[in-house]
Design a protein around this motif. Structure first.
Motif, short mmCIF file in Angstrom:
data_model
loop_
_atom_site.label_atom_id
_atom_site.label_comp_id
_atom_site.label_asym_id
_atom_site.label_seq_id
_atom_site.Cartn_x
_atom_site.Cartn_y
_atom_site.Cartn_z
N LEU A 172 15.38 -6.25 -16.08
CA LEU A 172 14.09 -6.96 -16.03
C LEU A 172 13.57 -7.25 -17.44
CD1 LEU A 172 12.34 -4.97 -13.15
CD2 LEU A 172 13.17 -7.33 -13.05
N ALA A 173 13.74 -6.30 -18.34
CA ALA A 173 13.28 -6.50 -19.72
C ALA A 173 14.04 -7.63 -20.39
CB ALA A 173 13.42 -5.21 -20.50
N GLU A 174 15.35 -7.72 -20.11
CA GLU A 174 16.15 -8.79 -20.71
C GLU A 174 15.71 -10.16 -20.22
OE1 GLU A 174 20.07 -7.73 -19.61
OE2 GLU A 174 20.33 -6.20 -21.17
N ARG A 175 15.12 -10.20 -19.03
CA ARG A 175 14.64 -11.49 -18.48
C ARG A 175 13.13 -11.65 -18.64
NH1 ARG A 175 16.23 -11.16 -12.61
NH2 ARG A 175 16.30 -8.92 -12.95
N ASN A 176 12.55 -10.78 -19.48
CA ASN A 176 11.11 -10.85 -19.79
C ASN A 176 10.23 -10.62 -18.57
OD1 ASN A 176 11.61 -11.45 -22.55
ND2 ASN A 176 11.93 -13.61 -22.02
N PHE A 177 10.67 -9.70 -17.69
CA PHE A 177 9.86 -9.32 -16.54
C PHE A 177 9.36 -7.90 -16.74
CE2 PHE A 177 12.52 -12.61 -14.45
CZ PHE A 177 11.49 -13.40 -13.93
N PRO A 178 8.23 -7.54 -16.15
CA PRO A 178 7.72 -6.17 -16.29
C PRO A 178 8.61 -5.18 -15.57
CG PRO A 178 6.40 -7.40 -14.71
CD PRO A 178 7.32 -8.40 -15.34
N ALA A 179 8.57 -3.92 -16.01
CA ALA A 179 9.39 -2.87 -15.39
C ALA A 179 8.86 -2.54 -13.99
CB ALA A 179 9.37 -1.62 -16.26
N LEU A 180 9.67 -1.85 -13.23
CA LEU A 180 9.26 -1.44 -11.89
C LEU A 180 8.09 -0.47 -11.97
CD1 LEU A 180 12.77 -0.69 -10.30
CD2 LEU A 180 11.37 -2.73 -9.93
N PRO A 181 7.10 -0.61 -11.10
CA PRO A 181 5.97 0.34 -11.10
C PRO A 181 6.47 1.76 -10.85
CG PRO A 181 5.47 -1.60 -9.75
CD PRO A 181 6.92 -1.69 -10.11
N ALA A 182 5.78 2.72 -11.42
CA ALA A 182 6.18 4.13 -11.28
C ALA A 182 6.19 4.56 -9.81
CB ALA A 182 5.25 5.02 -12.08
N GLU A 183 5.19 4.09 -9.04
CA GLU A 183 5.14 4.46 -7.62
C GLU A 183 6.36 3.93 -6.86
OE1 GLU A 183 1.49 3.11 -5.97
OE2 GLU A 183 0.23 4.47 -7.17
N LEU A 184 6.76 2.70 -7.20
CA LEU A 184 7.93 2.12 -6.53
C LEU A 184 9.19 2.88 -6.89
CD1 LEU A 184 9.15 -0.06 -4.75
CD2 LEU A 184 9.25 -1.59 -6.74
N GLN A 185 9.29 3.31 -8.14
CA GLN A 185 10.45 4.08 -8.55
C GLN A 185 10.51 5.42 -7.82
OE1 GLN A 185 11.33 4.29 -12.79
NE2 GLN A 185 10.00 2.51 -13.20
N GLU A 186 9.35 6.07 -7.64
CA GLU A 186 9.32 7.33 -6.89
C GLU A 186 9.68 7.11 -5.43
OE1 GLU A 186 8.93 10.52 -7.76
OE2 GLU A 186 9.08 9.80 -9.83
N THR A 187 9.19 6.02 -4.86
CA THR A 187 9.52 5.71 -3.47
C THR A 187 11.02 5.46 -3.31
OG1 THR A 187 7.35 4.71 -3.12
CG2 THR A 187 9.09 4.11 -1.57
N LEU A 188 11.59 4.72 -4.26
CA LEU A 188 13.02 4.43 -4.22
C LEU A 188 13.83 5.72 -4.30
CD1 LEU A 188 15.32 2.35 -4.25
CD2 LEU A 188 15.11 2.27 -6.74
N LYS A 189 13.41 6.60 -5.21
CA LYS A 189 14.11 7.87 -5.37
C LYS A 189 14.05 8.70 -4.08
CE LYS A 189 14.27 12.11 -8.14
NZ LYS A 189 13.70 12.83 -9.30
N GLY A 190 12.89 8.75 -3.46
CA GLY A 190 12.75 9.51 -2.22
C GLY A 190 13.61 8.95 -1.11
N GLN A 191 13.65 7.61 -0.99
CA GLN A 191 14.47 7.00 0.07
C GLN A 191 15.95 7.25 -0.15
OE1 GLN A 191 13.26 2.89 -0.06
NE2 GLN A 191 11.56 3.20 1.37
N ILE A 192 16.37 7.20 -1.40
CA ILE A 192 17.79 7.43 -1.69
C ILE A 192 18.17 8.89 -1.40
CG2 ILE A 192 19.49 7.58 -3.56
CD1 ILE A 192 18.26 5.07 -4.75
N CYS A 193 17.31 9.83 -1.79
CA CYS A 193 17.60 11.24 -1.55
C CYS A 193 17.56 11.59 -0.07
CB CYS A 193 16.63 12.13 -2.32
SG CYS A 193 16.85 12.07 -4.11
N ASP A 194 16.84 10.79 0.73
CA ASP A 194 16.72 11.08 2.16
C ASP A 194 18.01 10.80 2.94
OD1 ASP A 194 14.19 12.02 2.00
OD2 ASP A 194 13.20 10.17 2.66
#
Length: 531
Positions: free
Chosen positions: A407-429
């Motif tokens: 995202l940074a290479e394409r000048n987009f903002p990083a993923l929100p912290a909440e979304l990253q935590e949600t993604l981590k929880g879903q993957i671990c589930d």
């Protein structure tokens, strides 16, 4: 003198099997013709006539003698070795590699050191003794003779003349034997016999300026390598002939085991029985959904396909594998591990797409990088001591890092912290058995393998994977080809035994059923219900 142990070693893994090899194997192992579930010939299941090799032997329980047990063990060993040579093009023998601190390794080293010390003491005496040296020369001579073709009479005569043990003993008694000269002749002769890959070893022997004991040691080391080269060359030479005779040979060997050990099909019978019950439940569910009457029974093809599919998720802690697939035990384990890894990777990537699909859509290079990274971090997940939850946490962290970098290479903002935590929880589930993503992936993988087994040409042209599995399509298709080749060959070898078991389990004491819409409609009372 040195101990020359050998052990069979497979250098290939299922995931990396050569695709051309799979195709060639499949051409030899076209699927056993069972017609179809509807058109299966009832004659083969109701007739009592069968040849010796077309049905398992039936005899009352008996006490086996030690000779019978040893004979069965030899047959099983030969059967396993022949099967491995036929189906594994990379099969070869290599020297044993004992654990560093094992008792066997320490004992061997002690015995060898004691021998070489005795040899050194003999040769270094003021009046040298040559008893040990002559024994080694005789063993070397016999080894060189074993490398010769039957028609190499001239070279055989030359070796026997130069390494004439009676003459050498007479020379030793008069302290006139030239050990160094004999070893030089031996090294030159080895150079004539060895494979090109050993030329460097022969060159080092010729340049060896050490003492005689060291030279003896090195000669035996290189001779051991040459023996292994000869064995592996013989295996390659025998492979085409074994491939032509493999089905009949393996069937005959298994029949001889069965004649000595009537219980050698017990686990296979249980495997097929439980597959009949599973397939029957599926058929009844479909029959009730379509409003059909009667109690349907699955046909032989459906039963066997169901049985083979179960091998992909076999839990050996709950029971051993069927006897008829024991020769493929290692390959099945590799398939299970590969499939487990692919399913986990597919589950992770599906979660990524559903959660942050916009950040990775249209970027195949990024998705491929995430896929490889996930596979690497989850490698070995089949091990009992593997912490899957921790590994999935690391996977999710790396995925977020890679996506944010993209995202940074394409000048987009990083993923929100909440979304990253949600993604981590879903993957671990996905470690939970009832996880919907995991259940979806595993169900579609099972569906794909059923289609692969039902297709008559899947070993040449694998069917497309179901929706949602496109990210692991190359791996899944390669695994499907390997699996269907294994199944087809197994059917050709053990098909007659399966026919006899299915005849007893499906059609015993039954009237001829009438096939309807791909389902065999049985009489009001099914024998499966009385078991």
């Amino acid at each position: 003198m040195p101990l020359n142990d050998e052990r069979p070693t497979s250098t290939s893994t299922v995931a990396s099997e050569d695709k051309n090899s799979d195709t060639e194997s499949s051409e030899r192992c076209d699927s056993l013709t069972w017609s179809s579930d509807v058109d299966c010939s009832r004659q083969s299941f109701t007739s009592d006539s069968s040849s010796k090799h077309n049905s398992p032997s039936c005899s009352p329980p008996k006490t086996l003698t030690l000779d019978e047990v040893m004979a069965s063990a030899r047959d099983l060993s030969n059967l396993s070795l022949a099967h491995e040579i036929v189906v594994n093009r990379n099969f070869h023998l290599e020297p044993p590699d004992l654990p560093q601190n094992s008792l066997e390794k320490r004992v061997k080293e002690m015995v060898r050191k004691a021998f070489w010390d005795c040899l050194e003491t003999e040769l270094n005496d003021d009046l040298p003794e040559y008893d040990y040296a002559i024994k080694l020369l005789e063993e070397i001579r016999d080894t060189l003779l074993s490398f010769l073709n039957p028609g190499a009479n001239r070279l055989r005569t030359q070796i026997m003349e130069v390494l004439d043990m009676d003459l050498i003993r007479q020379q030793a008694d008069n302290n006139a034997v030239d050990i160094q000269g004999l070893l030089s002749y031996i090294i030159n002769t080895m150079g004539k016999f060895c494979a090109p890959v050993r030329d460097d070893e022969i060159k080092k022997l010729k340049e060896n300026s050490g003492d005689l004991v060291t030279l003896f040691k090195e000669i035996f080391r290189v001779l051991d390598l040459m023996k292994m080269d000869m064995v592996n060359f013989t295996i390659q030479s025998l492979r085409p002939e074994l491939q032509r005779q493999s089905v009949e040979y393996e069937r005959a060997k298994f029949q001889s085991i069965l004649e000595r050990t009537p219980s050698a099909l017990d686990h296979t019978t249980e495997w097929i029985q439980s597959s009949i019950e599973e397939a029957t439940r599926v058929m009844r569910d479909k029959s009730s959904d379509s409003g059909q009457s009667g109690k349907p029974l699955p046909g032989p093809t459906l039963v066997l396909n169901t049985a083979y599919i179960r091998l992909l998720t076999w839990d050996e802690s709950k029971g051993p594998l069927p006897e008829t697939v024991m020769t493929d035990e290692v390959r099945l384990q590799e398939m299970q591990r590969s499939l487990q890894l692919y399913q986990a990777v597919a589950s992770v990537l599906l979660i990524v797409y559903s959660s942050i699909g916009g950040a990775v859509s249209g970027l195949p290079a990024l998705v491929e990088r995430l896929k490889k990274m996930t596979a690497v971090l989850l490698e070995g997940m089949h091990s009992a001591d593997f912490n899957l939850t921790e590994a999935l946490g690391n996977v999710s962290a790396q995925i977020c890092c890679e996506v944010n970098k993209s995202l940074a290479e394409r000048n987009f903002p990083a993923l929100p912290a909440e979304l990253q935590e949600t993604l981590k929880g879903q993957i671990c589930d996905i470690t939970q058995e009832n996880n919907p993503i995991r259940t979806l992936v595993e169900g579609r993988v099972q569906q794909y393998f059923r289609v692969v087994l039902a297709s008559t040409n899947s070993h040449r042209t694998p069917p497309p994977v179901p929706p949602g599995l496109g990210l692991i399509q190359p791996e899944l298709m390669g695994l499907g080809v390997s699996f269907v080749n294994l199944v087809n060959f197994n059917k050709k070898v053990y098909g007659p035994f399966y026919v006899s078991i299915l005849k007893n389990l499906l059609f015993i004491d039954m009237q001829a059923p009438t096939p309807q819409n791909g389902i065999i409609q049985g009489p009001p009372s099914s024998p499966l219900e009385s078991k």
